[in-house]
Design an enzyme around this catalytic site. Structure first.
Site, PDB file in Angstrom:
ATOM      1  N   ASN A   1       0.846  -1.183   0.000  1.00  0.00           N
ATOM      2  CA  ASN A   1       0.000   0.000   0.000  1.00  0.00           C
ATOM      3  C   ASN A   1       0.885   1.237   0.000  1.00  0.00           C
ATOM      4  O   ASN A   1       2.111   1.123  -0.018  1.00  0.00           O
ATOM      5  CB  ASN A   1      -0.964  -0.017   1.197  1.00  0.00           C
ATOM      6  CG  ASN A   1      -0.231  -0.130   2.517  1.00  0.00           C
ATOM      7  OD1 ASN A   1       0.593   0.715   2.863  1.00  0.00           O
ATOM      8  ND2 ASN A   1      -0.525  -1.192   3.280  1.00  0.00           N
TER       9      ASN A   1
ATOM     10  N   ASP B   1      -4.357  -6.588   4.475  1.00  0.00           N
ATOM     11  CA  ASP B   1      -5.417  -7.457   4.980  1.00  0.00           C
ATOM     12  C   ASP B   1      -5.328  -8.864   4.413  1.00  0.00           C
ATOM     13  O   ASP B   1      -5.755  -9.829   5.059  1.00  0.00           O
ATOM     14  CB  ASP B   1      -6.789  -6.859   4.654  1.00  0.00           C
ATOM     15  CG  ASP B   1      -7.060  -5.579   5.428  1.00  0.00           C
ATOM     16  OD1 ASP B   1      -6.766  -5.552   6.643  1.00  0.00           O
ATOM     17  OD2 ASP B   1      -7.548  -4.607   4.834  1.00  0.00           O
TER      18      ASP B   1
ATOM     19  N   LYS C   1       9.579 -16.285 -10.825  1.00  0.00           N
ATOM     20  CA  LYS C   1       8.883 -15.149 -11.430  1.00  0.00           C
ATOM     21  C   LYS C   1       7.826 -15.643 -12.421  1.00  0.00           C
ATOM     22  O   LYS C   1       8.095 -16.497 -13.269  1.00  0.00           O
ATOM     23  CB  LYS C   1       9.888 -14.237 -12.139  1.00  0.00           C
ATOM     24  CG  LYS C   1       9.241 -13.029 -12.786  1.00  0.00           C
ATOM     25  CD  LYS C   1      10.260 -12.184 -13.537  1.00  0.00           C
ATOM     26  CE  LYS C   1       9.560 -11.042 -14.264  1.00  0.00           C
ATOM     27  NZ  LYS C   1      10.501 -10.233 -15.058  1.00  0.00           N
TER      28      LYS C   1
ATOM     29  N   PRO D   1      -3.168 -12.426   9.494  1.00  0.00           N
ATOM     30  CA  PRO D   1      -3.552 -12.374  10.912  1.00  0.00           C
ATOM     31  C   PRO D   1      -3.923 -10.961  11.335  1.00  0.00           C
ATOM     32  O   PRO D   1      -3.375  -9.986  10.825  1.00  0.00           O
ATOM     33  CB  PRO D   1      -2.295 -12.865  11.629  1.00  0.00           C
ATOM     34  CG  PRO D   1      -1.176 -12.640  10.665  1.00  0.00           C
ATOM     35  CD  PRO D   1      -1.773 -12.842   9.302  1.00  0.00           C
ATOM     36  N   ASP D   2      -4.861 -10.857  12.245  1.00  0.00           N
ATOM     37  CA  ASP D   2      -5.309  -9.564  12.775  1.00  0.00           C
ATOM     38  C   ASP D   2      -4.431  -9.220  13.976  1.00  0.00           C
ATOM     39  O   ASP D   2      -4.676  -9.666  15.103  1.00  0.00           O
ATOM     40  CB  ASP D   2      -6.777  -9.655  13.181  1.00  0.00           C
ATOM     41  CG  ASP D   2      -7.387  -8.299  13.475  1.00  0.00           C
ATOM     42  OD1 ASP D   2      -6.648  -7.429  13.992  1.00  0.00           O
ATOM     43  OD2 ASP D   2      -8.573  -8.102  13.183  1.00  0.00           O
ATOM     44  N   ILE D   3      -3.397  -8.427  13.729  1.00  0.00           N
ATOM     45  CA  ILE D   3      -2.405  -8.150  14.771  1.00  0.00           C
ATOM     46  C   ILE D   3      -3.008  -7.330  15.905  1.00  0.00           C
ATOM     47  O   ILE D   3      -2.783  -7.612  17.087  1.00  0.00           O
ATOM     48  CB  ILE D   3      -1.180  -7.440  14.160  1.00  0.00           C
ATOM     49  CG1 ILE D   3      -0.571  -8.296  13.048  1.00  0.00           C
ATOM     50  CG2 ILE D   3      -0.136  -7.153  15.236  1.00  0.00           C
ATOM     51  CD1 ILE D   3       0.567  -7.620  12.307  1.00  0.00           C
TER      52      ILE D   3
ATOM     53  N   PHE E   1      -5.040   2.039  14.543  1.00  0.00           N
ATOM     54  CA  PHE E   1      -5.194   3.084  13.540  1.00  0.00           C
ATOM     55  C   PHE E   1      -6.217   2.636  12.506  1.00  0.00           C
ATOM     56  O   PHE E   1      -6.300   1.440  12.196  1.00  0.00           O
ATOM     57  CB  PHE E   1      -3.855   3.392  12.859  1.00  0.00           C
ATOM     58  CG  PHE E   1      -2.978   4.311  13.671  1.00  0.00           C
ATOM     59  CD1 PHE E   1      -2.657   5.583  13.215  1.00  0.00           C
ATOM     60  CD2 PHE E   1      -2.482   3.908  14.895  1.00  0.00           C
ATOM     61  CE1 PHE E   1      -1.860   6.432  13.962  1.00  0.00           C
ATOM     62  CE2 PHE E   1      -1.686   4.743  15.666  1.00  0.00           C
ATOM     63  CZ  PHE E   1      -1.371   6.006  15.189  1.00  0.00           C
TER      64      PHE E   1
ATOM     65  N   LYS F   1     -14.592  -0.149  14.531  1.00  0.00           N
ATOM     66  CA  LYS F   1     -13.344  -0.909  14.574  1.00  0.00           C
ATOM     67  C   LYS F   1     -12.823  -1.012  16.007  1.00  0.00           C
ATOM     68  O   LYS F   1     -12.335  -2.071  16.421  1.00  0.00           O
ATOM     69  CB  LYS F   1     -12.303  -0.253  13.676  1.00  0.00           C
ATOM     70  CG  LYS F   1     -10.978  -0.997  13.638  1.00  0.00           C
ATOM     71  CD  LYS F   1     -10.014  -0.373  12.623  1.00  0.00           C
ATOM     72  CE  LYS F   1      -8.710  -1.171  12.562  1.00  0.00           C
ATOM     73  NZ  LYS F   1      -7.780  -0.641  11.526  1.00  0.00           N
TER      74      LYS F   1
ATOM     75  N   LYS G   1     -12.166  -4.665  17.518  1.00  0.00           N
ATOM     76  CA  LYS G   1     -10.803  -5.125  17.793  1.00  0.00           C
ATOM     77  C   LYS G   1     -10.498  -5.241  19.280  1.00  0.00           C
ATOM     78  O   LYS G   1      -9.557  -5.924  19.673  1.00  0.00           O
ATOM     79  CB  LYS G   1      -9.794  -4.149  17.170  1.00  0.00           C
ATOM     80  CG  LYS G   1      -9.972  -3.921  15.676  1.00  0.00           C
ATOM     81  CD  LYS G   1      -9.652  -5.140  14.853  1.00  0.00           C
ATOM     82  CE  LYS G   1      -9.690  -4.819  13.366  1.00  0.00           C
ATOM     83  NZ  LYS G   1      -9.407  -5.987  12.522  1.00  0.00           N
TER      84      LYS G   1
END
Length: 396
Positions: free
Chosen positions: A208, A276, A286, A303-305, A322, A336, A340
């Site tokens: 990103n 995600d 390649k 994984p959702d840290i 964040f 969120k 979370k």
């Protein structure tokens, strides 16, 4: 606020030199003693008389002034203060510092000092964005030099963009943070930062636009308040701050492993922009274009840290997540936080029109159990200092 502190203020040659006069007034109003050093270029914009009148002290200008050398040599001058501040810091003086040059009084003091140094850069937007300036900036940060600003805005040359010197009040805040109390001394804080890179094949990956600038600024601000920082960062485009324990990672799974290995900590600031999803069937070689057409990529969730840390048996006393959103920013961030299980969410609008993701500024909403605070748009260092102050109040 700065009672008993001694600042050596180096004023170099830029139109923003006039702001140094207000900075001197604010420093003295906060109780600091100011010893001014005026470069030859700086004296083209403001006079030694005006600087001396506001500082109430002699203005130093010449490296080879025998009278000054007899009474206070440049080595003594470089070490007499608690902090050296360069405001404005031009592209020229930054380049000389990065290269270790010492061809006048100001650069000699900066090379000889054993005290912390704070720069307030000021220059044309094209000069600021030039690869050479950014390279010098990275070197200075790696050398442990603190930076405040620059801000974005209209320039004296008629252009617009980053390069305006931070306002004197903001510089004063940065000085106070460096020299003030250390409320987080003895606290261990985990900060995650930057993007993650999820491999597709050995040369391609999913990522990103996160630069890591906000996470880096937060780690620096918390360090300045005395905390021990474990800095877990993906492949960011900005250098990691000095004075932290650096843990570089690439993928979300690596970041989770490094995060859990850092526990226990007193607080966790999860500023990283974690991907995600990852490619489940990433290729060992390649990928080539073939007659069979586009290859199939199979995705799986990373994984959702944040959720993992919030529910961990060694959960920190304060967990901050964040939320980078492009719509319904506050509503999505509020949901969120509940989903979370973290204490606070720092939310922002990263729509392309805002220029925030990858940019120098940020505009955030702080979502807590008591409500939502809307913070004004400001440089990411300003956001970091405010958040660090809130964390200090929460932990002490």
């Amino acid at each position: 606020m700065l009672a008993g502190k001694h600042i050596t203020l180096i004023i170099s040659g830029g139109i923003a030199a006039y702001k140094a006069l207000d900075l001197i007034r604010k420093l003295r109003g906060a109780g600091a003693r100011v010893t001014p050093v005026l470069t030859r270029g700086g004296a083209e914009f403001i006079t030694p008389l005006s600087v001396a009148a506001l500082a109430g002290e002699q203005v130093y200008q010449d490296l080879f002034d025998l009278k000054d050398e007899a009474e206070m040599g440049h080595i003594q001058l470089s070490r007499a203060a608690d902090l050296l501040v360069v405001a404005p810091a031009t592209a020229d003086i930054m380049a000389k510092m990065a290269g270790g040059h010492a061809d006048d009084l100001a650069t000699t003091l900066l090379l000889a000092t054993d005290k912390p140094v704070l720069l307030a850069p000021a220059m044309n937007v094209r000069m600021w964005e030039h690869a050479a300036t950014q390279r010098n900036l990275a070197q200075l940060r790696a050398d442990g030099i603190a930076i405040t600003g620059p801000a974005s805005g209209d320039m004296a040359c008629g252009e617009y963009g980053p390069g305006r010197m931070a306002e004197p009040a903001d510089i004063l805040d940065a000085i106070a943070a460096m020299l003030g109390p250390k409320p987080l001394k003895g606290k261990r804080i985990l900060v995650t930062s930057g993007p993650t890179h999820e491999p597709i094949d050995p040369v391609r990956y999913i990522a990103n636009r996160s630069s890591g600038a906000q996470g880096t600024a937060i780690a620096s601000a918390l360090r300045d308040l005395g905390a021990e920082i474990i800095f877990v960062t993906g492949p960011a485009s900005v250098p990691a701050p000095a004075g932290v324990r650096l843990v570089p990672v690439q993928t979300a799974r690596e970041m989770l492993q490094a995060t859990l290995a850092a526990l226990p900590v007193d607080a966790a600031v999860m500023a990283a922009a974690v991907a995600d999803w990852r490619v489940e069937n990433d290729f060992a070689q390649k990928i080539k274009k073939t007659a069979q057409g586009t290859p199939e990529l199979h995705f799986s969730e990373n994984p959702d840290i944040l959720k993992t840390v919030s529910a961990h048996e060694m959960r920190p006393a304060l967990v901050i997540g964040f939320a980078a959103e492009t719509e319904n920013v506050v509503a999505n961030a509020t949901a969120k936080r509940a989903r979370k299980g973290c204490d606070w969410i720092v939310a922002n609008d990263v729509s392309p029109a805002t220029g925030i993701m990858g940019g120098a500024e940020n505009a955030v909403h702080l979502v807590t159990e008591t409500g939502v605070e809307d913070w004004p748009r400001q440089h990411k260092t300003g956001v970091a200092r405010e958040l660090a102050a809130r964390i200090a109040r929460a932990l002490t």
